[in-house]
Write an enzyme that holds these catalytic residues in place. Structure first.
Site, PDB file in Angstrom:
ATOM      1  CG  HIS A  54      -1.613  -0.968   1.621  1.00 42.18           C
ATOM      2  ND1 HIS A  54      -1.280  -2.263   2.368  1.00 42.18           N
ATOM      3  CD2 HIS A  54      -2.937  -1.381   1.169  1.00 42.18           C
ATOM      4  CE1 HIS A  54      -2.258  -3.084   2.615  1.00 42.18           C
ATOM      5  NE2 HIS A  54      -3.304  -2.774   1.823  1.00 42.18           N
ATOM      6  CG  ASP A  57       1.836  -1.153   3.448  1.00 39.82           C
ATOM      7  OD1 ASP A  57       1.125  -0.877   4.357  1.00 39.82           O
ATOM      8  OD2 ASP A  57       1.366  -2.128   2.471  1.00 39.82           O
ATOM      9  CG  MET A  88      -1.157  -5.977  -6.366  1.00 40.84           C
ATOM     10  SD  MET A  88      -1.155  -5.422  -4.861  1.00 40.84           S
ATOM     11  CE  MET A  88      -1.888  -6.611  -3.896  1.00 40.84           C
ATOM     12  CD  GLU A 181      -8.310  -7.989  -1.366  1.00 40.62           C
ATOM     13  OE1 GLU A 181      -7.190  -7.207  -1.904  1.00 40.62           O
ATOM     14  OE2 GLU A 181      -8.214  -8.565  -0.305  1.00 40.62           O
ATOM     15  CE  LYS A 183     -11.990  -9.076   5.557  1.00 42.71           C
ATOM     16  NZ  LYS A 183     -10.948  -8.267   6.333  1.00 42.71           N
ATOM     17  CD  GLU A 217      -7.646 -12.139   1.819  1.00 42.24           C
ATOM     18  OE1 GLU A 217      -7.370 -10.960   1.240  1.00 42.24           O
ATOM     19  OE2 GLU A 217      -7.981 -12.086   2.765  1.00 42.24           O
ATOM     20  CG  HIS A 220     -11.840 -11.368   1.815  1.00 43.38           C
ATOM     21  ND1 HIS A 220     -11.294 -10.298   1.042  1.00 43.38           N
ATOM     22  CD2 HIS A 220     -11.019 -11.185   2.913  1.00 43.38           C
ATOM     23  CE1 HIS A 220     -10.233  -9.538   1.747  1.00 43.38           C
ATOM     24  NE2 HIS A 220     -10.271 -10.202   2.653  1.00 43.38           N
ATOM     25  CG  ASP A 245      -5.010 -10.799  -1.823  1.00 41.84           C
ATOM     26  OD1 ASP A 245      -4.027 -10.813  -2.657  1.00 41.84           O
ATOM     27  OD2 ASP A 245      -5.355  -9.921  -1.329  1.00 41.84           O
ATOM     28  CG  ASP A 255      -9.672 -10.548   7.998  1.00 40.87           C
ATOM     29  OD1 ASP A 255      -9.436 -11.534   7.628  1.00 40.87           O
ATOM     30  OD2 ASP A 255      -9.485  -9.491   7.599  1.00 40.87           O
ATOM     31  CG  ASP A 257      -5.845 -11.638   7.085  1.00 40.64           C
ATOM     32  OD1 ASP A 257      -6.380 -12.327   6.207  1.00 40.64           O
ATOM     33  OD2 ASP A 257      -5.634 -10.794   7.508  1.00 40.64           O
ATOM     34  CG  ASP A 287      -3.678  -9.950   2.249  1.00 41.68           C
ATOM     35  OD1 ASP A 287      -2.864  -9.750   2.850  1.00 41.68           O
ATOM     36  OD2 ASP A 287      -4.795  -9.467   1.639  1.00 41.68           O
TER      37      ASP A 287
HETATM   38  C1  GCO Z   1      -7.734  -7.565   4.532  1.00 41.23           C
HETATM   39  C2  GCO Z   1      -7.578  -7.469   3.072  1.00 41.23           C
HETATM   40  C3  GCO Z   1      -6.373  -6.683   2.719  1.00 41.23           C
HETATM   41  C4  GCO Z   1      -6.115  -6.177   1.247  1.00 41.23           C
HETATM   42  C5  GCO Z   1      -4.859  -5.133   1.070  1.00 41.23           C
HETATM   43  C6  GCO Z   1      -4.573  -4.957  -0.491  1.00 41.23           C
HETATM   44  O1  GCO Z   1      -8.762  -8.279   4.683  1.00 41.23           O
HETATM   45  O2  GCO Z   1      -7.423  -6.865   5.287  1.00 41.23           O
HETATM   46  O3  GCO Z   1      -7.253  -8.761   2.472  1.00 41.23           O
HETATM   47  O4  GCO Z   1      -5.120  -7.110   3.235  1.00 41.23           O
HETATM   48  O5  GCO Z   1      -5.627  -7.405   0.711  1.00 41.23           O
HETATM   49  O6  GCO Z   1      -5.338  -4.125   1.605  1.00 41.23           O
HETATM   50  O7  GCO Z   1      -5.701  -4.425  -0.909  1.00 41.23           O
HETATM   51 MN    MN Z   2      -6.412  -9.328   0.762  1.00 36.73          MN
HETATM   52 MN    MN Z   3      -8.168 -10.028   3.978  1.00 33.30          MN
END
Ligand code: GCO
Ligand code: MN
Ligand code: MN
Length: 383
Positions: A54, A57, A88, A181, A183, A217, A220, A245, A255, A257, A287
């Site tokens: 990002h 970041d 990306m 993306e 979610k 993702e 998601h 992702d 969430d 991850d 991700d």
């Molecule tokens: C989340 C998302 C993020 C995005 C990222 C790139 O659930 O927080 O997956 O990690 O992928 O912001 O756009």
């Molecule tokens: Mn993501």
């Molecule tokens: Mn995510």
């Protein structure tokens, strides 16, 4: 089998993934922040191919132009030194309080304008570092109460923003495609464009639909209770799988991850098998982040684990495809003339007159139990 990652595998991580400090709604950071340069070196050490980011970041939101220049110079030098690439980039349109009620869909026109301003600059930064895919994750594009925002207006605003940014990219002559993306929720109570299906339909309404695809993702779609593979397959079949992702997630939880394949190796297997079988050429982007219990040694173990699991599942997919018993079952399941019935008045008339042995059709045994057991045995390593 060494399961050693190579650049051809296109394994990428975000700066925000291995750089995740382990902060959560209940607890403070457990790891010290690493600089983008340190993170590039960490990723090179574990064998990644690329690094995504990002805007913030890499460059803090309040950096001066001179600071930005220095940071980008150092970052590019680290890329050159390690050979890592940036496939990306994306915009942080969720952390700053300005975006507390969304960015492109905010009710406040000044916030919407600021979101465009920030995204154009972030696109410039991404392209400067080599990005050819630009992700839009609408983390704050949603509501806690539907009293707050008109969902039809929100769709229109999202569309206007993407049309504006597509036009900007074309005007600049950038070689850049957008990947939405979806979610369903978190951090908002409900997020717009909640699933792959919502996003695919929305893209057809844009001025330049050919420039816009998906970044689905794992977690998601699973949060929405859906079959991830099916969403990915639909995006692929429509030519819209621009990025992916990878992570993992137990259904019905926050969430999470988690490391790729950590929760449901069987779904991860069918996903890897799909990506490899169809010849998906894009990044395999992880991700996810390490457990909050980990030090940076654990972060490396996490990153290595994501890639290793992918490669193990890729080998299992090869084994599945080469297994004579599995292939015989597939041939049996898919027997008969599989070509589509093309419409003509004569075909339709003939088909209406044809007689079918409905009982025979219903009585046919489908060997799916055996096929699934063989799949499980391949995965458990006993075949
Ligand atoms: C989340 C998302 C993020 C995005 C990222 C790139 O659930 O927080 O997956 O990690 O992928 O912001 O756009
Ligand atoms: Mn993501
Ligand atoms: Mn995510």
């Amino acid at each position: 089998m060494s399961y050693t990652p190579s650049p051809a595998d296109k394994f990428t991580f975000g700066l925000w993934t291995v750089g995740n400090l382990g902060r959560d709604p209940f607890g403070e950071p457990v790891r010290r922040p690493l600089t983008p340069v340190e993170l590039v070196h960490l990723l090179a050490e574990v064998g990644a191919y690329g690094v995504n980011f990002h805007d913030n970041d890499l460059v803090p939101i309040d950096a001066t132009p001179a600071e930005r220049e220095q940071i980008v110079r150092d970052f590019k030098a680290a890329l050159r030194e390690t050979g890592l690439v940036v496939p990306m980039a994306t915009t942080n349109l969720f952390s700053d309080p300005a975006f507390k009620d969304g960015a492109f869909t905010s009710n406040d026109p000044a916030v919407r304008a600021y979101a465009l301003h920030k995204t154009m600059r972030a696109i410039d930064l991404g392209v400067e570092c080599g990005a050819t895919t630009y992700v839009f994750w609408g983390g704050r594009e949603g509501v806690e109460t539907d009293a707050a925002k008109d969902p039809v207006e929100a769709s229109k605003r999202f569309r206007e923003a993407l049309n504006f940014l597509c036009a900007y990219v074309r005007d600049q002559g950038y070689d850049l495609r957008f990947a939405l993306e979806p979610k369903p929720n978190e951090p908002r109570g409900d997020i717009y464009l909640a699933t792959v299906g919502h996003a695919l339909a929305f893209i057809t309404t844009l001025d330049h639909p050919e420039m816009v695809g998906l970044n689905p993702e794992v977690a998601h779609e699973q949060m929405a209770g859906l079959n991830f593979l099916h969403g990915v397959a639909q995006a692929w079949e429509m030519g819209k799988l621009f990025h992916i992702d990878l992570n993992d997630q137990a259904p019905g939880r926050y969430d999470q991850d988690f490391r790729f394949g950590a929760v449901n190796p069987k779904s991860a297997f069918f996903l890897v098998k799909f990506l490899e079988d169809v010849g998906y050429q894009g990044s395999r982007h992880f991700d996810a982040h390490a457990y909050r219990t980990e030090s940076y040694e654990g972060v490396k173990a996490f990153a290595r684990g994501c890639m290793r699991t992918y490669l193990i599942l890729k080998e299992k997919a090869r084994q599945w495809n080469a297994d004579p018993e599995i292939q015989a079952l597939l041939a049996e399941i898919n027997a008969g003339d599989q070509s589509p019935i093309a419409y003509s008045p004569a075909t339709a008339a003939a088909l209406k007159e044809r007689s079918f042995d409905r009982h025979a059709l219903g009585a046919r045994n489908l060997a799916y139990e055996r096929l699934d057991q063989l799949t499980v045995e391949v995965l458990l390593g006993v075949r």
